[in-house]
Design a protein around this motif. Structure first.
Motif, PDB file in Angstrom:
ATOM      1  N   SER A   1       0.827  -1.208   0.000  1.00 42.79           N
ATOM      2  CA  SER A   1       0.000   0.000   0.000  1.00 42.79           C
ATOM      3  C   SER A   1       0.864   1.262   0.000  1.00 42.79           C
ATOM      4  O   SER A   1       0.600   2.218  -0.750  1.00 42.79           O
ATOM      5  N   GLU A   2       1.910   1.273   0.823  1.00 42.06           N
ATOM      6  CA  GLU A   2       2.782   2.446   0.895  1.00 42.06           C
ATOM      7  C   GLU A   2       3.557   2.655  -0.404  1.00 42.06           C
ATOM      8  O   GLU A   2       3.978   3.781  -0.708  1.00 42.06           O
ATOM      9  N   LEU A   3       3.709   1.609  -1.184  1.00 44.65           N
ATOM     10  CA  LEU A   3       4.377   1.728  -2.476  1.00 44.65           C
ATOM     11  C   LEU A   3       3.450   2.279  -3.555  1.00 44.65           C
ATOM     12  O   LEU A   3       3.867   2.494  -4.687  1.00 44.65           O
ATOM     13  N   GLY A   4       2.191   2.496  -3.194  1.00 43.37           N
ATOM     14  CA  GLY A   4       1.271   3.165  -4.106  1.00 43.37           C
ATOM     15  C   GLY A   4       0.476   2.262  -5.009  1.00 43.37           C
ATOM     16  O   GLY A   4      -0.110   2.725  -5.991  1.00 43.37           O
ATOM     17  N   THR A   5       0.416   0.962  -4.679  1.00 48.12           N
ATOM     18  CA  THR A   5      -0.378   0.070  -5.509  1.00 48.12           C
ATOM     19  C   THR A   5      -1.435  -0.614  -4.652  1.00 48.12           C
ATOM     20  O   THR A   5      -1.402  -0.556  -3.423  1.00 48.12           O
ATOM     21  N   ASP A   6      -2.387  -1.264  -5.303  1.00 45.20           N
ATOM     22  CA  ASP A   6      -3.508  -1.845  -4.570  1.00 45.20           C
ATOM     23  C   ASP A   6      -3.737  -3.298  -4.929  1.00 45.20           C
ATOM     24  O   ASP A   6      -4.869  -3.805  -4.828  1.00 45.20           O
ATOM     25  N   ALA A   7      -2.679  -4.001  -5.356  1.00 48.48           N
ATOM     26  CA  ALA A   7      -2.836  -5.396  -5.750  1.00 48.48           C
ATOM     27  C   ALA A   7      -1.586  -6.192  -5.404  1.00 48.48           C
ATOM     28  O   ALA A   7      -0.465  -5.692  -5.527  1.00 48.48           O
TER      29      ALA A   7
END
Length: 272
Positions: free
Chosen positions: A98-104
């Protein structure tokens, strides 16, 4: 659709910055990252995660999905103690994703082995998803289950079983990561796409030579027997317009050309 690649397209000795520069230069906009090993080990702090993300984004890329987590096949172990220890890692892993900016996140669950039958593997997968689903909901990260060959631990070998498994949760955070090339060994990818429909949240692509019919049959895009026009028609029919992530090996002798050729092949496929 958006172009991405996992890290298999690069020689193992390429540094991360070289990988990112090559992808960006070839027209990719995303990279699916191995998280929890190597460059971002399990337990990395939020500051380290932010630094990692900034490096990726400084090349004009985003992280399209996460995979790994240092868990390997432990989440599918017959030993409840081994699974429990792996689940402890999931909290850090999904937060990092999540902190890396993705949702999968790519997940291969329900490993079948000589000791674990298909029905037992599904029961294990169900217990794991049930336990980690609250973490996925809290972090906003979808658990994207990928069907792989039984030889490599897969128990979702046909689309109806995977669809039923996903539907049993009635939860948007349990989705599918569909691999177009993998299913061609015994089925038609365009059928899987229509059956799974909007349950597909991420897509992997590679090509496959059915005349070889084993792991040596995997090949670069447009060099195999995937019916790409029918595949694209099916994706348009279900309204999928998300990440398409290449899962390929480096081109021997000229990996840079392999990256450029893969990007061009995707452009041709998208136009079908």
């Amino acid at each position: 659709m958006k172009k991405s690649s996992d890290e298999g397209l690069f020689p193992a000795d390429w540094a991360l910055e070289r990988r990112l520069a090559a992808l960006a230069g070839a027209g990719f906009t995303g990279i699916e990252m191995d998280i929890g090993d190597g460059t971002l080990p399990v337990g990395s702090s939020s500051a380290e995660i932010a630094q990692f993300r900034n490096l990726v984004e400084s090349h004009g890329l985003v992280i399209s999905a996460g995979r790994g987590g240092g868990m390997g096949a432990d989440l599918s172990s017959a030993d409840a103690g081994v699974r429990s220890k792996a689940i402890e890692t999931v909290e850090w892993f999904l937060n990092a994703v999540s902190e890396l900016g993705t949702d999968a996140v790519l997940m291969v669950l329900g490993h079948v082995t000589e000791e674990i039958r298909h029905d037992q593997a599904i029961d294990i997968a169900r217990s794991v998803v049930t336990e980690i689903l609250p973490i996925a909901e809290r972090t906003g990260v979808r658990l994207c289950i990928e069907p792989v060959w039984p030889k490599f631990g897969g128990s979702f070998i046909e689309p109806l079983g995977l669809r039923a498994f996903i539907d049993s949760y009635d939860n948007e955070f349990v989705r599918a990561d569909f691999d177009v090339g993998t299913v061609l060994v015994c089925a038609y990818p365009q059928h899987w796409i229509r059956i799974l429909g909007n349950r597909i949240y991420r897509v992997h692509v590679k090509d496959f030579k059915t005349g070889i019919g084993n792991i040596s049959g995997f090949t670069h895009l447009l060099h195999g027997d995937v019916p790409w026009a029918q595949v694209m028609e099916a994706f348009r029919e279900i309204g999928y317009d998300g990440w398409i992530t290449c899962e390929l090996s480096p081109l021997p002798g000229d990996p840079d050309e392999g990256i450029r050729a893969t990007s061009h092949a995707l452009d041709l496929i998208f136009a079908m």
